[in-house]
Design a protein around this motif. Structure first.
Motif, PDB file in Angstrom:
ATOM      1  N   LEU A 160      -9.804 -31.834  15.052  1.00 35.75           N
ATOM      2  CA  LEU A 160      -9.350 -32.358  13.759  1.00 35.75           C
ATOM      3  C   LEU A 160     -10.488 -33.014  12.984  1.00 35.75           C
ATOM      4  O   LEU A 160     -10.625 -32.817  11.772  1.00 35.75           O
ATOM      5  N   ALA A 161     -11.297 -33.800  13.674  1.00 30.18           N
ATOM      6  CA  ALA A 161     -12.395 -34.500  12.993  1.00 30.18           C
ATOM      7  C   ALA A 161     -13.453 -33.514  12.511  1.00 30.18           C
ATOM      8  O   ALA A 161     -13.917 -33.598  11.364  1.00 30.18           O
ATOM      9  N   LEU A 162     -13.845 -32.566  13.359  1.00 27.39           N
ATOM     10  CA  LEU A 162     -14.855 -31.586  12.952  1.00 27.39           C
ATOM     11  C   LEU A 162     -14.339 -30.699  11.830  1.00 27.39           C
ATOM     12  O   LEU A 162     -15.095 -30.347  10.908  1.00 27.39           O
ATOM     13  N   LEU A 199       2.618 -24.498  18.991  1.00 26.88           N
ATOM     14  CA  LEU A 199       2.487 -25.444  20.101  1.00 26.88           C
ATOM     15  C   LEU A 199       2.180 -24.718  21.404  1.00 26.88           C
ATOM     16  O   LEU A 199       1.320 -25.162  22.190  1.00 26.88           O
ATOM     17  N   ASN A 200       2.879 -23.619  21.653  1.00 26.11           N
ATOM     18  CA  ASN A 200       2.616 -22.846  22.871  1.00 26.11           C
ATOM     19  C   ASN A 200       1.184 -22.310  22.869  1.00 26.11           C
ATOM     20  O   ASN A 200       0.494 -22.339  23.896  1.00 26.11           O
ATOM     21  N   LYS A 201       0.762 -21.830  21.722  1.00 33.79           N
ATOM     22  CA  LYS A 201      -0.603 -21.304  21.591  1.00 33.79           C
ATOM     23  C   LYS A 201      -1.644 -22.386  21.861  1.00 33.79           C
ATOM     24  O   LYS A 201      -2.597 -22.177  22.631  1.00 33.79           O
ATOM     25  N   LEU A 202      -1.456 -23.543  21.255  1.00 35.58           N
ATOM     26  CA  LEU A 202      -2.419 -24.643  21.405  1.00 35.58           C
ATOM     27  C   LEU A 202      -2.400 -25.212  22.817  1.00 35.58           C
ATOM     28  O   LEU A 202      -3.447 -25.573  23.368  1.00 35.58           O
ATOM     29  N   HIS A 203      -1.210 -25.272  23.420  1.00 31.54           N
ATOM     30  CA  HIS A 203      -1.109 -25.770  24.787  1.00 31.54           C
ATOM     31  C   HIS A 203      -1.816 -24.829  25.759  1.00 31.54           C
ATOM     32  O   HIS A 203      -2.531 -25.264  26.675  1.00 31.54           O
ATOM     33  N   LEU A 206      -9.258 -21.329  14.937  1.00 33.49           N
ATOM     34  CA  LEU A 206      -7.872 -21.717  14.674  1.00 33.49           C
ATOM     35  C   LEU A 206      -7.469 -21.409  13.241  1.00 33.49           C
ATOM     36  O   LEU A 206      -8.290 -21.436  12.321  1.00 33.49           O
ATOM     37  N   GLU A 207      -6.180 -21.153  13.070  1.00 34.29           N
ATOM     38  CA  GLU A 207      -5.637 -20.881  11.743  1.00 34.29           C
ATOM     39  C   GLU A 207      -5.180 -22.182  11.085  1.00 34.29           C
ATOM     40  O   GLU A 207      -5.022 -23.208  11.750  1.00 34.29           O
ATOM     41  N   HIS A 208      -4.967 -22.091   9.780  1.00 34.62           N
ATOM     42  CA  HIS A 208      -4.574 -23.280   9.020  1.00 34.62           C
ATOM     43  C   HIS A 208      -3.310 -23.917   9.586  1.00 34.62           C
ATOM     44  O   HIS A 208      -3.207 -25.148   9.676  1.00 34.62           O
ATOM     45  N   GLU A 209      -2.361 -23.090  10.012  1.00 31.16           N
ATOM     46  CA  GLU A 209      -1.112 -23.613  10.564  1.00 31.16           C
ATOM     47  C   GLU A 209      -1.332 -24.353  11.881  1.00 31.16           C
ATOM     48  O   GLU A 209      -0.618 -25.310  12.193  1.00 31.16           O
ATOM     49  N   ASP A 210      -2.311 -23.913  12.655  1.00 32.40           N
ATOM     50  CA  ASP A 210      -2.637 -24.615  13.902  1.00 32.40           C
ATOM     51  C   ASP A 210      -3.139 -26.032  13.605  1.00 32.40           C
ATOM     52  O   ASP A 210      -2.747 -26.992  14.277  1.00 32.40           O
ATOM     53  N   THR A 232      -2.265 -31.913  13.203  1.00 35.11           N
ATOM     54  CA  THR A 232      -2.143 -33.076  12.326  1.00 35.11           C
ATOM     55  C   THR A 232      -0.742 -33.670  12.412  1.00 35.11           C
ATOM     56  O   THR A 232      -0.568 -34.902  12.387  1.00 35.11           O
ATOM     57  N   GLY A 233       0.268 -32.812  12.545  1.00 25.45           N
ATOM     58  CA  GLY A 233       1.634 -33.299  12.704  1.00 25.45           C
ATOM     59  C   GLY A 233       1.800 -34.119  13.971  1.00 25.45           C
ATOM     60  O   GLY A 233       2.474 -35.158  13.977  1.00 25.45           O
TER      61      GLY A 233
END
Length: 296
Positions: A85-87, A55-59, A14-18, A23-24
């Motif tokens: 997020l935790a890792l 969001l589409n990418k993550l979904h 994942l990229e930083h923006e993902d 987090t958002g």
């Protein structure tokens, strides 16, 4: 592929923006069960068009839950995205650098081998509190009783934070407890735990000595750490081949100055006494020992 391994792989991909979008959503879930896109954009500090793309990418990757039946399209983290997020945080903070095999599984947690930056192996405990477990965990219920809605991810985070706090308090007492290395969200990194659950040990060579070791640890932790386990029993007592003792699983602990301290302590002692009496015909004077502890 196990969920945590897939999450570890995604941390690398994942990229930083993902991560910012995830987090958002996490921040938005304090107010919403399903977080609207404009709120995600606000919390992530990313333009709406970029937020929508992420969001589409993550979904599509299967780590978000989407709900379009609310009059708006909302998003919610699932356990796998919380793992990501935790890792990500634990690796960014250089607490761990790798995750290995599953070494333990309980009703409320999974434990994996992990690796510290030094190369030393450690334990990664992932708290996974579900609705059934939550009903039984008094301390967590007290924490969140005023919240309008609750995510089981957040409950798992509270459980991990509570255990990590207890381990930090207990570590200086040198009672053979796990060493806490770090914690983020629902994950706790600690030294490897040695021993076997006393409930599964076929036979103790010296049950009376083992019982005395348990009581000695309870006393030290009570007197010098000001801590009561509050869920002590045969399932969170480990015994090594040398019959050394280790007390584990501390998320429900309470301070010795808690209004119900006596009843919590009495319940812990009762559980120990019942187990040893039933399995080995050994017991201690519970009332006398309870009064001894309360006078320390």
């Amino acid at each position: 592929m196990a969920q945590v391994f897939r999450a570890a792989h995604m941390v690398r991909e994942l990229e930083h923006e993902d991560i910012r979008v995830l987090t958002g959503i996490e921040l938005g879930m304090r107010r919403f069960e399903f977080v609207p896109m404009d709120q995600i954009s606000y919390y992530a500090r990313i333009p709406k068009s970029e937020t929508e793309y992420r969001l589409n990418k993550l979904h599509k990757s299967g780590i978000l839950q989407r709900n379009s039946q609310l009059g708006y399209v909302g998003y919610q983290l699932i356990s796998e995205s919380y793992d990501v997020l935790a890792l990500n945080a634990l690796t960014q903070q250089k607490v761990i650098i790798a995750v290995g095999d599953l070494i333990g599984r309980g009703k409320e947690s999974d434990v994996y081998i992990a690796k510290l930056p030094t190369g030393k192996e450690c334990a990664l405990k992932i708290h996974r509190i579900g609705q059934t477990s939550f009903r039984q965990i008094r301390k967590l219920r007290n924490y969140i009783q005023k919240r309008r809605h609750i995510s089981w991810l957040y409950v798992s985070r509270l459980s991990a934070e509570s255990e990590f706090e207890a381990l930090k308090k207990i570590e200086p007492l040198k009672v053979n407890s796990p060493i806490p290395y770090g914690q983020n969200r629902h994950m706790v990194v600690m030294s490897l735990i040695e021993g076997t659950e006393i409930s599964t040990v076929p036979e103790l060579a010296d049950p009376e000595e083992v019982l005395n070791k348990i009581l000695h640890q309870i006393e030290i932790i009570y007197e010098k750490g000001d801590i009561i386990h509050c869920d002590l029993g045969e399932f969170n007592l480990l015994v090594t081949l040398e019959e050394d003792v280790q007390i584990i699983d501390w998320p429900q602990w309470e301070s010795t100055d808690h209004p119900n301290a006596r009843s919590y302590l009495e319940r812990d002692l009762t559980n120990i006494n019942v187990f040893f009496r039933k399995n080995y015909g050994v017991e201690f004077d519970q009332e006398k020992y309870l009064e001894h502890l309360l006078q320390l």
